[in-house]
Write a protein that holds these residues in place. Structure first.
Motif, short mmCIF file in Angstrom:
data_model
loop_
_atom_site.label_atom_id
_atom_site.label_comp_id
_atom_site.label_asym_id
_atom_site.label_seq_id
_atom_site.Cartn_x
_atom_site.Cartn_y
_atom_site.Cartn_z
N MET A 13 34.30 -15.20 -16.59
CA MET A 13 34.66 -14.11 -17.47
C MET A 13 35.82 -14.58 -18.35
O MET A 13 36.79 -15.14 -17.86
CB MET A 13 35.08 -12.90 -16.63
N SER A 14 35.70 -14.30 -19.60
CA SER A 14 36.75 -14.71 -20.54
C SER A 14 37.94 -13.76 -20.44
O SER A 14 37.83 -12.63 -19.94
CB SER A 14 36.22 -14.71 -21.97
N ILE A 15 39.05 -14.22 -20.92
CA ILE A 15 40.26 -13.39 -20.95
C ILE A 15 40.03 -12.15 -21.80
O ILE A 15 40.44 -11.05 -21.43
CB ILE A 15 41.47 -14.20 -21.46
N GLU A 16 39.32 -12.32 -22.89
CA GLU A 16 39.03 -11.17 -23.78
C GLU A 16 38.19 -10.13 -23.06
O GLU A 16 38.45 -8.92 -23.17
CB GLU A 16 38.32 -11.64 -25.05
N ASP A 17 37.18 -10.58 -22.31
CA ASP A 17 36.34 -9.64 -21.55
C ASP A 17 37.17 -8.92 -20.48
O ASP A 17 37.04 -7.71 -20.29
CB ASP A 17 35.16 -10.36 -20.90
N TYR A 18 37.99 -9.68 -19.79
CA TYR A 18 38.84 -9.08 -18.75
C TYR A 18 39.77 -8.03 -19.36
O TYR A 18 39.89 -6.93 -18.83
CB TYR A 18 39.67 -10.17 -18.05
N GLN A 19 40.40 -8.35 -20.47
CA GLN A 19 41.31 -7.40 -21.13
C GLN A 19 40.57 -6.16 -21.61
O GLN A 19 41.07 -5.04 -21.49
CB GLN A 19 42.04 -8.09 -22.29
N ARG A 20 39.37 -6.35 -22.14
CA ARG A 20 38.57 -5.21 -22.61
C ARG A 20 38.20 -4.30 -21.45
O ARG A 20 38.36 -3.08 -21.52
CB ARG A 20 37.30 -5.71 -23.31
#
Length: 56
Positions: free
Chosen positions: A1-8
């Protein structure tokens, strides 16, 4: 999981929780719950829990 996905996902979870909390708060107020009554309920709960034996 990308950092962007995690943050979203995290941001969405926080928003959903805040909406849930606000909804419950409105319903409690509509049912007559006041801050004083909530404090009384919490105080009684703490007193009750402090009297229960500690399980080991």
């Amino acid at each position: 999981m990308s950092i962007e996905d995690y943050q979203r996902i995290t941001r969405l979870n926080i928003q959903e929780f805040q909406q849930f909390r606000e909804s419950i708060g409105r319903k409690a107020q509509e049912c007559g719950l006041t801050e004083d009554k909530l404090n009384e309920l919490l105080s009684n709960a703490i007193k009750t829990l402090s009297k229960e034996p500690i399980e080991e």
